[in-house]
Design an enzyme around this catalytic site. Structure first.
Site, PDB file in Angstrom:
ATOM      1  N   SER A 146       1.070   2.377   7.126  1.00  0.00           N
ATOM      2  CA  SER A 146       0.357   0.935   6.976  1.00  0.00           C
ATOM      3  C   SER A 146       0.991   0.155   8.025  1.00  0.00           C
ATOM      4  CB  SER A 146       0.217   0.438   5.647  1.00  0.00           C
ATOM      5  OG  SER A 146       1.517   0.178   4.962  1.00  0.00           O
ATOM      6  N   HIS A 169      -5.542   3.871   4.492  1.00  0.00           N
ATOM      7  CA  HIS A 169      -5.975   3.646   5.836  1.00  0.00           C
ATOM      8  C   HIS A 169      -6.629   4.695   6.690  1.00  0.00           C
ATOM      9  CE1 HIS A 169      -3.859  -0.452   5.578  1.00  0.00           C
ATOM     10  NE2 HIS A 169      -3.027   0.417   4.741  1.00  0.00           N
ATOM     11  N   LYS A 184     -10.096  -1.674   2.537  1.00  0.00           N
ATOM     12  CA  LYS A 184      -9.983  -1.447   3.926  1.00  0.00           C
ATOM     13  C   LYS A 184     -11.562  -0.935   4.480  1.00  0.00           C
ATOM     14  CE  LYS A 184      -5.301  -1.144   2.898  1.00  0.00           C
ATOM     15  NZ  LYS A 184      -4.828  -1.904   1.707  1.00  0.00           N
TER      16      LYS A 184
HETATM   17  N1  PMP Z   1      -1.648   2.060  -0.180  1.00  0.00           N
HETATM   18  C1  PMP Z   1      -1.474   1.686   0.980  1.00  0.00           C
HETATM   19  C2  PMP Z   1      -1.201   2.555   2.175  1.00  0.00           C
HETATM   20  C3  PMP Z   1      -1.869   0.245   1.468  1.00  0.00           C
HETATM   21  O1  PMP Z   1      -1.835  -0.074   2.724  1.00  0.00           O
HETATM   22  C4  PMP Z   1      -2.483  -0.683   0.245  1.00  0.00           C
HETATM   23  C5  PMP Z   1      -2.781  -1.973   0.689  1.00  0.00           C
HETATM   24  N2  PMP Z   1      -2.206  -2.482   1.366  1.00  0.00           N
HETATM   25  C6  PMP Z   1      -2.436   0.067  -1.184  1.00  0.00           C
HETATM   26  C7  PMP Z   1      -2.071   1.396  -1.442  1.00  0.00           C
HETATM   27  C8  PMP Z   1      -2.986  -0.892  -2.106  1.00  0.00           C
HETATM   28  O2  PMP Z   1      -4.285  -1.010  -2.018  1.00  0.00           O
HETATM   29  P1  PMP Z   1      -4.885  -2.232  -2.833  1.00  0.00           P
HETATM   30  O3  PMP Z   1      -4.950  -3.396  -1.548  1.00  0.00           O
HETATM   31  O4  PMP Z   1      -6.407  -1.707  -2.958  1.00  0.00           O
HETATM   32  O5  PMP Z   1      -4.418  -2.754  -3.867  1.00  0.00           O
END
Ligand code: PMP
Length: 399
Positions: free
Chosen positions: A187, A215, A246
Site C-alpha cells: 500500500s 489494492h 478502495k
Molecule cells: N489492508 C490493506 C493493504 C489496506 O491498505 C487497508 C486500508 N488502508 C486495509 C487492509 C484496511 O481496510 P479498511 O480501510 O477497509 O479498514
C-alpha cells in the site's frame, strides 16, 4: 482526583507536541477537511484541488448507479442493522453480497465484515492458534500486523518481497502448522508481491497462503479480480481478503476461500461476532460497484492508461519512485521534513497528496504517496506532473 505526574497514564499525551509544532508552522498534512465528494477534483476551504491521494481507483464512489443503490437500500432497510452478523444483524443483502463476492473472487464462499481492518484482525486471530505460526512480509499492512498481535501463536517476518528470506523462515519452521500472509499490492510502495514464488514456497513447505488484496481488487488482473488473477494462479491461493474502501466504493471488507474454512472463521472470528454488521447502504454500494466492474471494463483500462502515464511522467522528471508498478506511485523524498514541506507546497499548487513518514516507511525514506483514478483526465494529470516538477526543483529533489 489528582494523579502524580510520573504515574499518570495521560503523561504521554501532555508531552506529545510534534503534531502541534507542525500545525504552528502550517506543515500539518493530516485530517484535512474535504467539502466535496471523493472525485478527481475535491474542494478544500472552497478551493478546487486535484485529488491524487485517494484509493477510489475506479472512481465509483460518486457513480450514479452506486449512489442510487445506496439510497434504495436505505429506503428499504434503514440506516443500520443494530447488531452483529452472528445475532440479529444479518440481512438478505449481506448473504447475497457474500455469494456475489465468492463468485467474483472464484472461491467457494465469502464472509463480509464491517471494515477491511477487522477482516485481518478477525481472520488471523481465528486461524492462528497457540502452537501455530504466521509468516508475514515486513511491509504488510498495519491491520495484518495488528491481527498477528492478537494471536497466541508465533509471528515471523521476512524482508520485503525477499523470497530467499521467506524460504529461510519456512525452513526454520518446517515442523509448524503455518500460514503466509502477504499484501497483493503493497500500500505504500505500490509494488506487487512475487506471488508465483510465494505459492511455490508455500507448497514446498506445507504452508497455507492468504493474500490481502485491498489494492489489487478492481485494479489487477484481466477482469479486476486482483493479484492472483494477474498471475493466473487463483486456485493456488487459499484465502483472498479484500476491502470495500478502495475500488469497491464503500466501507467494509471480505474474506473468500473454501466453504469449510469460511464456516470456521464465521464461528471463531471475534471481530465479526462481537461487532455490528455493515450498514445496508455500504453493502448495496459494493454490489453495484461489482456490477459496474463487470459491465464497464473500460474503467480498468483507463486506470492503467493513467497509471502508465504517471509512472513514466515521474521517472522522466527524475523522481525516485522505487519499484512501483501500480496506481500507487510513491515519490520518495528522504527526510520527514521534506515530505511535509512538499505536501504543503503541492497543496498550494492545488494538488492533494498524502505523506508517509517513518515508522510507516523506513527512516530516511519519507514519501509523498500519490494514487490514481480511472476518472482523472489527461489534463488533470499533466497539471499534477507540472506541479511536482516545480516543487521538486524548488526542494532540490530533481535537477
Ligand atoms: N489492508 C490493506 C493493504 C489496506 O491498505 C487497508 C486500508 N488502508 C486495509 C487492509 C484496511 O481496510 P479498511 O480501510 O477497509 O479498514
Amino acid at each position: 482526583m489528582a494523579i502524580e505526574k510520573n504515574t499518570d497514564i495521560f503523561g504521554k499525551c501532555f508531552k506529545f507536541t510534534r503534531a502541534k509544532e507542525l500545525m504552528a508552522v502550517g506543515l500539518y498534512p493530516y485530517f484535512r477537511m474535504i467539502e466535496s465528494a471523493q472525485d478527481p477534483e475535491v474542494v478544500i476551504k472552497g478551493k478546487k484541488m486535484i485529488m491524487v491521494g485517494s484509493n477510489n481507483y475506479l472512481g465509483l464512489t460518486n457513480h450514479p448507479k452506486v449512489k442510487e443503490a445506496c439510497i434504495e437500500a436505505v429506503r428499504k432497510y434503514g440506516s443500520g442493522c443494530a447488531g452483529s452478523r452472528f445475532l440479529n444483524g444479518t440481512l438478505d443483502i449481506h448473504v447475497q453480497l457474500e455469494e456475489k463476492l465468492a463468485r467474483f473472487i472464484r472461491k467457494e464462499a465469502a464472509l463480509i465484515f464491517s471494515t477491511g481492518f477487522q477482516v485481518n484482525l478477525g481472520v488471523i486471530s481465528a486461524l492462528v492458534g497457540k502452537n501455530d505460526l504466521v509468516i508475514i512480509d515486513k511491509m504488510d499492512h498495519a491491520s495484518i500486523i495488528d491481527g498477528c498481535r492478537l494471536t497466541y501463536g508465533g509471528v515471523k517476518k521476512y524482508r520485503h518481497n525477499d523470497m530467499a528470506d521467506l524460504e529461510r523462515v519456512l525452513q526454520e519452521h518446517a515442523d509448524k502448522k503455518k500460514i503466509i500472509i502477504v499484501d497483493g499490492v503493497f500500500s505504500m510502495e505500490g509494488d506487487i508481491v512475487n506471488l508465483p514464488k510465494v505459492v511455490e514456497l508455500a507448497k514446498t513447505y506445507g504452508a497455507r497462503l492468504m493474500v490481502d488484496d485491498a489494492h489489487g481488487v478492481g485494479v489487477l488482473g484481466k477482469t479486476g479480480r486482483g493479484t492472483a488473477e494477474h498471475f493466473g494462479i487463483e486456485k493456488h491461493v487459499d484465502l483472498i481478503m479484500g476491502t470495500y474502501s478502495k475500488s469497491l466504493a464503500s466501507i467494509g471488507g471480505f474474506i473468500a476461500g473454501s466453504a469449510e474454512v469460511i464456516h470456521y472463521i464465521k464461528h471463531f472470528s471475534r471481530a465479526l461476532i462481537f461487532s455490528a454488521s455493515p450498514p445496508p447502504a455500504s453493502v448495496a454500494a459494493v454490489s453495484a460497484a461489482l456490477d459496474i466492474i463487470e459491465s464497464e471494463p473500460e474503467r480498468i483500462a483507463q486506470l492503467w492508461k493513467n497509471t502508465n502515464k504517471m509512472l513514466k511522467g515521474f521517472r522522466d522528471l527524475g523522481f525516485e519512485i522505487g519499484p512501483s508498478e501500480t496506481p500507487i506511485i510513491p515519490v520518495i523524498v528522504g527526510e520527514n521534513e521534506i515530505a511535509f514541506k512538499a505536501a504543503m507546497m503541492l497543496q498550494d499548487e492545488g494538488v492533494f497528496v498524502n505523506v508517509a513518514i517513518s515508522p510507516a516507511v523506513p527512516e530516511g525514506h519519507a514519501l509523498i504517496r500519490t494514487s490514481y483514478m480511472a476518472t482523472h483526465t489527461e489534463e488533470q494529470l499533466d497539471r499534477v506532473l507540472a506541479a511536482f516538477e516545480r516543487v521538486g526543483k524548488a526542494l532540490g529533489l530533481i535537477g
